[in-house]
Design an enzyme around this catalytic site. Sequence first.
Site, PDB file in Angstrom:
ATOM      1  CB  ALA A  60      -0.911  -0.012   1.229  1.00  0.00           C
ATOM      2  CB  VAL A  86       4.479   1.058   4.475  1.00  0.00           C
ATOM      3  CG1 VAL A  86       4.432   2.532   4.077  1.00  0.00           C
ATOM      4  CG2 VAL A  86       3.527   0.785   5.635  1.00  0.00           C
ATOM      5  CE  LYS A  87       4.671   0.131  -5.100  1.00  0.00           C
ATOM      6  NZ  LYS A  87       3.608  -0.176  -6.093  1.00  0.00           N
ATOM      7  CB  VAL A  88       8.606   4.124   1.343  1.00  0.00           C
ATOM      8  CG1 VAL A  88       9.263   5.475   1.579  1.00  0.00           C
ATOM      9  CG2 VAL A  88       7.764   3.712   2.548  1.00  0.00           C
TER      10      VAL A  88
END
Length: 218
Positions: A60, A86-88
């Site tokens: 996400a 968590v996509k950063v």
Amino acid sequence: MKFFIDTASIDQIKEGIDFGICDGVTTNPSLMAKEGISGHDNVINHYKKIAEIVDGDVSAEVISTDFNGIVEEGKRLADIAPNIVVKVPMIRDGIKAISHFTKIGIRTNCTLVFSPGQAILAAKAGATYLSPFIGRIDDTTWDGMSLIAQIAEIYAIQSYETEILAASVRNAKHIVEAAQNGADIVTCPLSSILGMLNHPLTDIGLAKFLADHKKANS
């Protein structure tokens, strides 16, 4: 090698699960918009739906670009479900945030990666996954698969635990080459994965078998 489906479509995800080849999902704001999902609450609820039907990890993506914003948004995303990653983005504050997330036990996917140096920084920061964008590199007339091979070699030599998640994968050929060059995972549309089913000799052979069977039993 694992197969992640790059989509926000519930129908495509369910089809991949039924087919037996969906190990996880990646998505982003563009894919959400493509499905008509907009507004903070609607996006969060959609991530929740995806996480409920997928056994594997679901990436996400944050939309913040400053450290505090990434951390605040990332924590909210991570709270959705245990399988949310968590996509950063690969930016200065992104790497700083990945380091912070690593320390507090939040798993991450470092995205928009285009060089071995970026891959090293992400691994040092403790990223769970690294997403090199193969197709976009090919668009610049450079070979995206060479990057996968370089990263795989560096990670093996340095014993980095970050998994290589080949992204911007556009066809069956990309998938095969990613496997050859050491990718741990590919993420792509379901159509690209299903494209590996096709070969004209398979069709010809099956047609002959069925014709012979019909002849023998007529």
